[in-house]
Design a protein around this motif. Structure first.
Motif, PDB file in Angstrom:
ATOM      1  N   ARG A 257       0.828  -1.211   0.000  1.00  0.00           N
ATOM      2  CA  ARG A 257       0.000   0.000   0.000  1.00  0.00           C
ATOM      3  C   ARG A 257       0.856   1.252   0.000  1.00  0.00           C
ATOM      4  O   ARG A 257       0.555   2.244  -0.669  1.00  0.00           O
ATOM      5  N   ASN A 258       1.933   1.226   0.757  1.00  0.00           N
ATOM      6  CA  ASN A 258       2.810   2.390   0.844  1.00  0.00           C
ATOM      7  C   ASN A 258       3.538   2.675  -0.464  1.00  0.00           C
ATOM      8  O   ASN A 258       4.056   3.780  -0.670  1.00  0.00           O
ATOM      9  N   CYS A 259       3.581   1.683  -1.345  1.00  0.00           N
ATOM     10  CA  CYS A 259       4.248   1.881  -2.637  1.00  0.00           C
ATOM     11  C   CYS A 259       3.549   2.948  -3.472  1.00  0.00           C
ATOM     12  O   CYS A 259       4.167   3.573  -4.335  1.00  0.00           O
ATOM     13  N   ILE A 260       2.264   3.150  -3.237  1.00  0.00           N
ATOM     14  CA  ILE A 260       1.483   4.072  -4.065  1.00  0.00           C
ATOM     15  C   ILE A 260       2.106   5.461  -4.078  1.00  0.00           C
ATOM     16  O   ILE A 260       2.168   6.115  -5.121  1.00  0.00           O
ATOM     17  N   SER A 261       2.593   5.924  -2.939  1.00  0.00           N
ATOM     18  CA  SER A 261       3.174   7.266  -2.862  1.00  0.00           C
ATOM     19  C   SER A 261       4.701   7.249  -2.841  1.00  0.00           C
ATOM     20  O   SER A 261       5.328   8.302  -2.705  1.00  0.00           O
ATOM     21  N   ARG A 262       5.290   6.097  -3.003  1.00  0.00           N
ATOM     22  CA  ARG A 262       6.742   5.985  -2.871  1.00  0.00           C
ATOM     23  C   ARG A 262       7.486   6.345  -4.154  1.00  0.00           C
ATOM     24  O   ARG A 262       8.629   6.804  -4.111  1.00  0.00           O
ATOM     25  N   TYR A 263       6.852   6.153  -5.297  1.00  0.00           N
ATOM     26  CA  TYR A 263       7.540   6.310  -6.578  1.00  0.00           C
ATOM     27  C   TYR A 263       6.958   7.468  -7.383  1.00  0.00           C
ATOM     28  O   TYR A 263       5.771   7.768  -7.298  1.00  0.00           O
ATOM     29  N   HIS A 264       7.806   8.089  -8.182  1.00  0.00           N
ATOM     30  CA  HIS A 264       7.373   9.213  -9.002  1.00  0.00           C
ATOM     31  C   HIS A 264       6.748   8.756 -10.319  1.00  0.00           C
ATOM     32  O   HIS A 264       5.861   9.425 -10.846  1.00  0.00           O
ATOM     33  N   ARG A 265       7.222   7.630 -10.837  1.00  0.00           N
ATOM     34  CA  ARG A 265       6.715   7.172 -12.134  1.00  0.00           C
ATOM     35  C   ARG A 265       6.749   5.647 -12.182  1.00  0.00           C
ATOM     36  O   ARG A 265       7.681   5.022 -11.680  1.00  0.00           O
ATOM     37  N   TRP A 266       5.716   5.103 -12.807  1.00  0.00           N
ATOM     38  CA  TRP A 266       5.578   3.661 -12.929  1.00  0.00           C
ATOM     39  C   TRP A 266       5.639   3.266 -14.397  1.00  0.00           C
ATOM     40  O   TRP A 266       4.895   3.813 -15.222  1.00  0.00           O
ATOM     41  N   LEU A 267       6.504   2.321 -14.723  1.00  0.00           N
ATOM     42  CA  LEU A 267       6.621   1.795 -16.079  1.00  0.00           C
ATOM     43  C   LEU A 267       6.337   0.297 -16.049  1.00  0.00           C
ATOM     44  O   LEU A 267       6.898  -0.421 -15.219  1.00  0.00           O
ATOM     45  N   VAL A 268       5.471  -0.153 -16.935  1.00  0.00           N
ATOM     46  CA  VAL A 268       5.173  -1.584 -17.033  1.00  0.00           C
ATOM     47  C   VAL A 268       5.804  -2.125 -18.305  1.00  0.00           C
ATOM     48  O   VAL A 268       5.522  -1.648 -19.405  1.00  0.00           O
ATOM     49  N   CYS A 269       6.683  -3.113 -18.132  1.00  0.00           N
ATOM     50  CA  CYS A 269       7.325  -3.750 -19.288  1.00  0.00           C
ATOM     51  C   CYS A 269       6.370  -4.778 -19.892  1.00  0.00           C
ATOM     52  O   CYS A 269       5.849  -5.651 -19.178  1.00  0.00           O
ATOM     53  N   ALA A 270       6.140  -4.673 -21.187  1.00  0.00           N
ATOM     54  CA  ALA A 270       5.214  -5.571 -21.871  1.00  0.00           C
ATOM     55  C   ALA A 270       5.789  -6.981 -21.949  1.00  0.00           C
ATOM     56  O   ALA A 270       7.016  -7.180 -21.913  1.00  0.00           O
ATOM     57  N   ASP A 271       4.893  -7.958 -22.079  1.00  0.00           N
ATOM     58  CA  ASP A 271       5.337  -9.359 -22.232  1.00  0.00           C
ATOM     59  C   ASP A 271       5.364  -9.732 -23.716  1.00  0.00           C
ATOM     60  O   ASP A 271       4.972 -10.840 -24.095  1.00  0.00           O
ATOM     61  N   ASP A 272       5.864  -8.798 -24.535  1.00  0.00           N
ATOM     62  CA  ASP A 272       5.908  -9.019 -25.986  1.00  0.00           C
ATOM     63  C   ASP A 272       7.274  -9.485 -26.471  1.00  0.00           C
ATOM     64  O   ASP A 272       7.536  -9.502 -27.665  1.00  0.00           O
ATOM     65  N   ILE A 273       8.149  -9.853 -25.537  1.00  0.00           N
ATOM     66  CA  ILE A 273       9.465 -10.366 -25.924  1.00  0.00           C
ATOM     67  C   ILE A 273       9.506 -11.863 -25.632  1.00  0.00           C
ATOM     68  O   ILE A 273       8.733 -12.367 -24.814  1.00  0.00           O
ATOM     69  N   PRO A 274      10.381 -12.608 -26.315  1.00  0.00           N
ATOM     70  CA  PRO A 274      10.439 -14.059 -26.104  1.00  0.00           C
ATOM     71  C   PRO A 274      10.682 -14.418 -24.642  1.00  0.00           C
ATOM     72  O   PRO A 274      11.487 -13.780 -23.956  1.00  0.00           O
ATOM     73  N   PHE A 275       9.976 -15.420 -24.167  1.00  0.00           N
ATOM     74  CA  PHE A 275      10.164 -15.887 -22.796  1.00  0.00           C
ATOM     75  C   PHE A 275      11.516 -16.581 -22.692  1.00  0.00           C
ATOM     76  O   PHE A 275      11.870 -17.426 -23.512  1.00  0.00           O
TER      77      PHE A 275
END
Length: 328
Positions: A257-275
């Motif tokens: 829960r505390n993570c919500i205000s801990r970071y300035h920017r959130w980036l999600v890496c897509a799963d579009d690369i080979p596993f």
């Protein structure tokens, strides 16, 4: 009053936006001459990126033995000198604070001290000892970080966290972004403990992962410049705890829960690369499921994130645009 002190109680007033080494020089000089020192911190309008409470906390952290006060409803910065001087005079009277000296590095010092009926001590008015000004630093805080104590500069470092399931390129991207922006990154600690325990984790281990990972984030801030890139956080750890152990301890939920205000920017890496199966990971099916869980969790928490996809070069280019854009 100590026999080596000239004044009983000194006063310093300022915006301290940000609190820089020139301010520290002024305070250090005042402490040599005063048995007691009070610092008033205020600005109107306030500074959104470093509000009054934050600025006061910087001073208190570096000088725990002095009194740091935050006057309420001060006059606007553009008000005339008499208005500001009289505001401070009445504030001191209301708080029953009796001073006998004012310390400044400004031209207004003599008039200010006369209005309060005390002595004025001018310190480094020509900025020869410490060539610093708040206006100069605010124009480019990162170019002038050497004029700030590390504890102050850490406030201006943006923590960029990379989210996503396993084998979505977070570790590689975090490392290359740190090189690109000439800063440092925080690797995923959970992977380290997972390998140490050969994948046999208990619920308490996930709490340890979240706590140690954040400790390493805080430690890395000391070496970061402008950005700190972070591989994964406690929200992913929470998802893994549920997937592998069927639940999670309350402590882990609290950290997530505390993570919500801990970071300035959130980036999600897509799963579009080979596993990539490295011997420790589960399966590509799990990657897809975990990716959906993370995206769902972020959405439910109301966390705004940006998606990065494609090749490593494409991802770096995307992050460059994001961090150099209007929300940087």
């Amino acid at each position: 009053m100590a026999p080596d002190k000239i004044f009983r109680h000194g006063l310093i007033v300022g915006k301290f936006a940000p609190f820089h080494k020139g301010h520290q020089y002024l305070i250090d000089r005042a402490l040599k001459d005063c048995g007691q020192l009070t610092v008033l911190v205020y600005a109107n309008p306030d500074f959104g990126a470093m509000p009054q409470a934050v600025r006061a906390a910087w001073i208190k952290a570096l000088y725990p033995d002095i009194t740091v006060l935050q006057p309420l409803d001060p006059p606007v910065d553009t008000a005339d000198d008499f208005t500001h001087r009289d505001y401070v005079r009445h504030y001191l009277l209301d708080k029953r604070i009796e001073i006998d000296a004012v310390f400044t590095s400004e031209d207004y010092g003599d008039g200010f001290a006369n209005h309060l009926g005390v002595t004025h001590r001018s310190v480094d008015r020509q900025r020869l000892a410490v060539p610093a000004s708040g206006t100069q630093i605010r124009a480019d805080v990162h170019a002038h970080h050497h004029l700030l104590d590390p504890a102050v500069y850490r406030h201006f470092i943006q923590k960029i966290v990379l989210m996503g399931a396993e084998s979505t390129g977070k570790s590689t991207l975090a490392k290359h972004l740190a090189e690109t922006f000439q800063t440092v990154h925080v690797p995923e600690y959970g992977r380290e403990l997972w390998e140490q325990k050969k994948g046999q984790l208990e619920l308490a281990d996930y709490v340890q992962i979240a706590q140690e990972h954040q400790r390493r984030e805080d430690e890395a801030l000391k070496a970061a410049r402008r950005f700190l890139f972070i591989d994964t956080n406690a929200i992913t750890t929470l998802a893994l705890s549920y997937y592998y152990n069927g639940g999670a301890l309350p402590e882990l939920h609290a950290i997530a829960r505390n993570c919500i205000s801990r970071y300035h920017r959130w980036l999600v890496c897509a799963d579009d690369i080979p596993f990539e199966q490295d011997g420790w990971r589960d399966t590509e099916i799990l990657r897809t499921k975990m990716q959906r869980m993370i995206l769902y969790d972020l959405t439910e928490r109301g966390i705004r994130f940006d998606y990065v996809e494609g090749s490593l070069a494409q991802r770096i280019a995307t992050v460059r645009r994001l961090l150099d854009g209007p929300l940087a």
